[in-house]
Design an enzyme around this catalytic site. Structure first.
Site, mmCIF file in Angstrom:
data_model
loop_
_atom_site.group_PDB
_atom_site.id
_atom_site.type_symbol
_atom_site.label_atom_id
_atom_site.label_comp_id
_atom_site.label_asym_id
_atom_site.label_seq_id
_atom_site.Cartn_x
_atom_site.Cartn_y
_atom_site.Cartn_z
ATOM 1 C CE LYS A 11 0.653 2.207 3.124
ATOM 2 N NZ LYS A 11 1.957 2.878 3.565
ATOM 3 C CE1 TYR A 26 -1.139 0.523 7.667
ATOM 4 C CE2 TYR A 26 -0.218 2.573 6.846
ATOM 5 C CZ TYR A 26 -0.114 1.214 7.047
ATOM 6 O OH TYR A 26 1.011 0.544 6.629
HETATM 7 P P1 NAD Z 1 12.400 2.283 1.433
HETATM 8 O O1 NAD Z 1 12.769 3.610 0.907
HETATM 9 O O2 NAD Z 1 12.969 1.860 2.718
HETATM 10 O O3 NAD Z 1 12.760 1.145 0.354
HETATM 11 C C1 NAD Z 1 12.471 1.308 -1.011
HETATM 12 C C2 NAD Z 1 13.350 0.386 -1.833
HETATM 13 O O4 NAD Z 1 13.117 0.689 -3.210
HETATM 14 C C3 NAD Z 1 14.847 0.587 -1.567
HETATM 15 O O5 NAD Z 1 15.487 -0.664 -1.547
HETATM 16 C C4 NAD Z 1 15.297 1.379 -2.784
HETATM 17 O O6 NAD Z 1 16.665 1.141 -3.117
HETATM 18 C C5 NAD Z 1 14.379 0.854 -3.860
HETATM 19 N N1 NAD Z 1 14.226 1.763 -5.007
HETATM 20 C C6 NAD Z 1 14.219 1.365 -6.271
HETATM 21 N N2 NAD Z 1 14.069 2.412 -7.086
HETATM 22 C C7 NAD Z 1 14.007 3.495 -6.320
HETATM 23 C C8 NAD Z 1 13.873 4.884 -6.587
HETATM 24 N N3 NAD Z 1 13.728 5.360 -7.834
HETATM 25 N N4 NAD Z 1 13.828 5.723 -5.547
HETATM 26 C C9 NAD Z 1 13.927 5.277 -4.279
HETATM 27 N N5 NAD Z 1 14.059 3.972 -3.967
HETATM 28 C C10 NAD Z 1 14.103 3.088 -4.981
HETATM 29 O O7 NAD Z 1 10.804 2.227 1.479
HETATM 30 P P2 NAD Z 1 9.921 1.221 2.309
HETATM 31 O O8 NAD Z 1 9.604 1.824 3.612
HETATM 32 O O9 NAD Z 1 10.503 -0.114 2.275
HETATM 33 O O10 NAD Z 1 8.541 1.276 1.463
HETATM 34 C C11 NAD Z 1 8.348 0.511 0.292
HETATM 35 C C12 NAD Z 1 6.843 0.361 0.032
HETATM 36 O O11 NAD Z 1 6.258 -0.277 1.150
HETATM 37 C C13 NAD Z 1 6.076 1.664 -0.140
HETATM 38 O O12 NAD Z 1 5.061 1.501 -1.074
HETATM 39 C C14 NAD Z 1 5.482 1.919 1.231
HETATM 40 O O13 NAD Z 1 4.288 2.682 1.206
HETATM 41 C C15 NAD Z 1 5.203 0.516 1.690
HETATM 42 N N6 NAD Z 1 5.207 0.389 3.145
HETATM 43 C C16 NAD Z 1 4.230 -0.331 3.737
HETATM 44 C C17 NAD Z 1 4.216 -0.511 5.105
HETATM 45 C C18 NAD Z 1 3.194 -1.387 5.751
HETATM 46 O O14 NAD Z 1 3.073 -1.366 6.972
HETATM 47 N N7 NAD Z 1 2.455 -2.169 4.993
HETATM 48 C C19 NAD Z 1 5.207 0.089 5.890
HETATM 49 C C20 NAD Z 1 6.213 0.802 5.264
HETATM 50 C C21 NAD Z 1 6.203 0.937 3.882
#
Ligand code: NAD
Length: 439
Positions: free
Chosen positions: A184, A269
């Site tokens: 999400k 949420y």
């Molecule tokens: P994050 O920034 O920690 O990780 C993102 C990953 O994508 C990194 O490994 C990064 O290297 C990669 N990536 C690839 N192309 C990229 C670009 N152009 N710019 C930036 N990063 C790039 O993010 P996250 O917290 O892991 O979030 C990822 C997804 O998960 C999002 O959609 C977020 O909304 C979702 N999320 C959901 C929950 C949940 O509780 N369900 C919690 C946190 C995040």
């Protein structure tokens, strides 16, 4: 099996373990209903039946009881699927969520295993692969994503990338004929969501959006209390999900990559909870956003979003989401005879469920003690059972699409200063079956 057969018996569990401060019988009655213990016994039977239908149930082991029948029953975890029979997941994107939550959750899963990794950083992927026993040959980068098609053991692709990348990677994943679990918010616009749903339909693959709350036992207990009329008629919902973001250069603060600020990331949420807990759909929203552009974090996106929501039944809701306050979460459903609340509400751990109602002229609080479960393992196990049983997921693309339609209405309202009407969907956006509970 009917959908009610598959419903988890979390209310039974809640009632049995409720804190006893002198009102136990009445409080059990509050959640279990007038039939009390008899209903509990029937629910127990349903749980036993559900256990029998679980994948791997042929390996169920039953131990002789060691406690008296008056004690809460001990439950043996499982049955688990043997490693070779588990549904294989490729995790795409190795950022915070994947490393801190999703990959460790495979250890708590009954039916899933991680079999492949997709990352732009091969060095990092190799280290992670070594930790989880993934062969080097099952690592690829974003350009080589299509290699997943022929990688051994990849049934589901779990997309954990910045929001704007979900659309492309769902479309490419569906084209490979893989089932998809997508984080999400589903995308950055309703239009993208429609494309993603169409692509999954055309490829005849399952598309599930990772609304982990919907698979979590306290949320399910609250939902059942609402459905059973235990709060009376729900009149209003108060919800808030706020946190303080740091690094101004992160993708979450880039409009193109995130699709918005706090609203689609954490505000979603509150929005999704109000919909799934009540099974009602908003028909009007009024919103206000704040964007302090002098703060380097908020050059492109809002730091706060306040939303008033109306539902066709007359129920209302108000949501707060923020990117510039200390972490704070709350979800309260205010009925005309009682309220139910999760506080804290939306975290990975530590949610607490409370109910309050008037009894003999006094406010009586109930705090069911419900064992915490790994929400990501529950959510992934749901996806796996859908794949194994060839049934639609409980939170399909349509569920994400409706949230995006509402987020677009929220932004339109904030931009125009007027309330915006939204057409509720003609049919439920959720799959018929609630997820089976883990043993
Ligand atoms: P994050 O920034 O920690 O990780 C993102 C990953 O994508 C990194 O490994 C990064 O290297 C990669 N990536 C690839 N192309 C990229 C670009 N152009 N710019 C930036 N990063 C790039 O993010 P996250 O917290 O892991 O979030 C990822 C997804 O998960 C999002 O959609 C977020 O909304 C979702 N999320 C959901 C929950 C949940 O509780 N369900 C919690 C946190 C995040």
């Amino acid at each position: 099996m009917s959908s009610s057969d598959q419903q988890p018996d979390v209310v039974h569990e809640a009632a049995e373990t409720m804190t006893d401060t002198g009102h136990t019988a009445t409080r059990r009655g509050f959640l279990l209903g007038a039939t009390g213990a008899l209903a509990g016994a029937a629910l127990f039977a349903a749980e036993a039946a559900a256990q029998q239908s679980k994948p791997g149930s042929e390996n169920t082991v039953t131990l002789p009881p060691i406690d008296a029948a008056t004690e809460p029953p001990l439950t043996t975890p499982g049955p688990f699927l043997a490693p070779g029979k588990r549904v294989g997941f490729a995790v795409v994107g190795l950022g915070n969520l994947s490393l801190d939550q999703i990959l460790p959750a495979f250890g708590s899963s009954d039916y899933c295993r991680v079999t492949a990794l997709v990352s732009g950083d091969r060095g990092k992927a190799l280290k992670i692969a070594a930790q989880y026993g993934i062969p080097e040959s099952n690592i690829t980068d974003y350009a080589g994503y299509e290699k997943l098609k022929d990688m051994p053991g990849v049934d589901v692709i779990y997309i954990v990338l910045p929001n704007s990348m979900h659309h492309e990677f769902v479309l490419r994943g569906a084209k490979m004929g893989k089932h998809i679990l997508c984080e999400k918010p589903m995308a950055t616009s309703a239009r993208e969501c429609e494309d993603m749903i169409a692509a999954a339909k055309q490829a005849n693959v399952k598309l599930m959006i990772a609304y982990r709350q919907q698979y979590e036992p306290m949320n399910q207990t609250l939902k059942k209390a609402v459905a059973d009329g235990k709060l009376g008629k729900v009149r209003n919902i108060v919800a808030s999900n706020s946190q303080a973001v740091g690094d101004p250069t992160q993708w979450r603060l880039n409009r193109k990559l995130a699709g918005g600020g706090c609203m689609p990331d954490v505000g979603v949420y509150c929005l999704n909870a109000s919909r799934f807990l009540t099974d009602e759909e908003p028909d009007e929203v009024f919103a206000m956003t704040v964007q302090p552009k002098e703060d380097p974090r908020f050059k492109e996106v809002e730091s706060r979003c306040e939303v008033l929501v109306k539902f066709p039944s007359g129920m209302t809701a108000n949501f707060t989401s923020a990117y510039d306050t200390h972490r704070s979460t709350l979800l309260r459903l205010e009925g005309d005879t009682a309220w139910g609340e999760l506080s804290p509400a939306f975290g990975y751990h530590g949610s607490k469920l409370h109910f309050m109602r008037l009894e003999d002229g006094k406010d009586v609080e109930m705090t069911p003690s419900i064992a915490e479960k790994d929400q990501f393992a529950l959510e992934m196990d749901h996806m796996a059972t859908c794949v194994l049983g060839n049934v639609p997921p409980h939170t399909p693309g349509e569920e994400g699409l409706q949230d995006h339609r509402l987020i677009e209405a929220i932004y339109k309202s904030a931009a125009t200063g007027r309330s915006v009407k939204v057409q509720p969907p003609a049919t439920s956006t959720r799959g018929p079956a609630l997820p089976p509970m883990k043993g």
